[in-house]
Design a protein around this motif. Sequence first.
Motif, mmCIF file in Angstrom:
data_model
loop_
_atom_site.group_PDB
_atom_site.id
_atom_site.type_symbol
_atom_site.label_atom_id
_atom_site.label_comp_id
_atom_site.label_asym_id
_atom_site.label_seq_id
_atom_site.Cartn_x
_atom_site.Cartn_y
_atom_site.Cartn_z
ATOM 1 N N GLU A 37 0.841 -1.201 0.000
ATOM 2 C CA GLU A 37 0.000 0.000 0.000
ATOM 3 C C GLU A 37 0.873 1.246 0.000
ATOM 4 O O GLU A 37 1.836 1.328 0.742
ATOM 5 N N LYS A 38 0.497 2.218 -0.824
ATOM 6 C CA LYS A 38 1.279 3.447 -0.902
ATOM 7 C C LYS A 38 0.524 4.644 -0.338
ATOM 8 O O LYS A 38 1.069 5.738 -0.268
ATOM 9 N N LYS A 39 -0.711 4.432 0.076
ATOM 10 C CA LYS A 39 -1.516 5.507 0.655
ATOM 11 C C LYS A 39 -2.149 5.021 1.949
ATOM 12 O O LYS A 39 -2.257 3.825 2.182
ATOM 13 N N GLY A 40 -2.558 5.971 2.762
ATOM 14 C CA GLY A 40 -3.244 5.627 3.998
ATOM 15 C C GLY A 40 -2.285 5.301 5.125
ATOM 16 O O GLY A 40 -1.109 5.652 5.096
ATOM 17 N N VAL A 41 -2.796 4.603 6.119
ATOM 18 C CA VAL A 41 -1.993 4.271 7.298
ATOM 19 C C VAL A 41 -0.861 3.318 6.934
ATOM 20 O O VAL A 41 0.270 3.470 7.396
ATOM 21 N N TRP A 42 -1.146 2.332 6.106
ATOM 22 C CA TRP A 42 -0.108 1.384 5.702
ATOM 23 C C TRP A 42 0.929 2.010 4.788
ATOM 24 O O TRP A 42 2.025 1.482 4.620
ATOM 25 N N GLY A 43 0.610 3.145 4.198
ATOM 26 C CA GLY A 43 1.562 3.850 3.346
ATOM 27 C C GLY A 43 2.731 4.426 4.113
ATOM 28 O O GLY A 43 3.773 4.720 3.531
#
Length: 74
Positions: A37-43
């Motif tokens: 993932e590259k966006k959000g919390v996992w980003g």
Amino acid sequence: MTNVYSFDGILVFGLLFICTCAYLKKVPRLNSWLLSEKKGVWGVFYKAAVIGTRLHIAVALSCLTMAFYIIFLK
């Protein structure tokens, strides 16, 4: 021993987080699971891994400087 709520603790946590994510980027199974993932919390994990791999010399020097500070000056 550093305290998490001090400025030193935050710097140590940040450096260790960047180094850990950069290491995990080299492990294929964990790379696809954690850093996909590259966006959000996992980003945040992906961005820390990118910082660790692109600025590896600066991160290594920062780790050495922080280690010297904690061992000898604090």
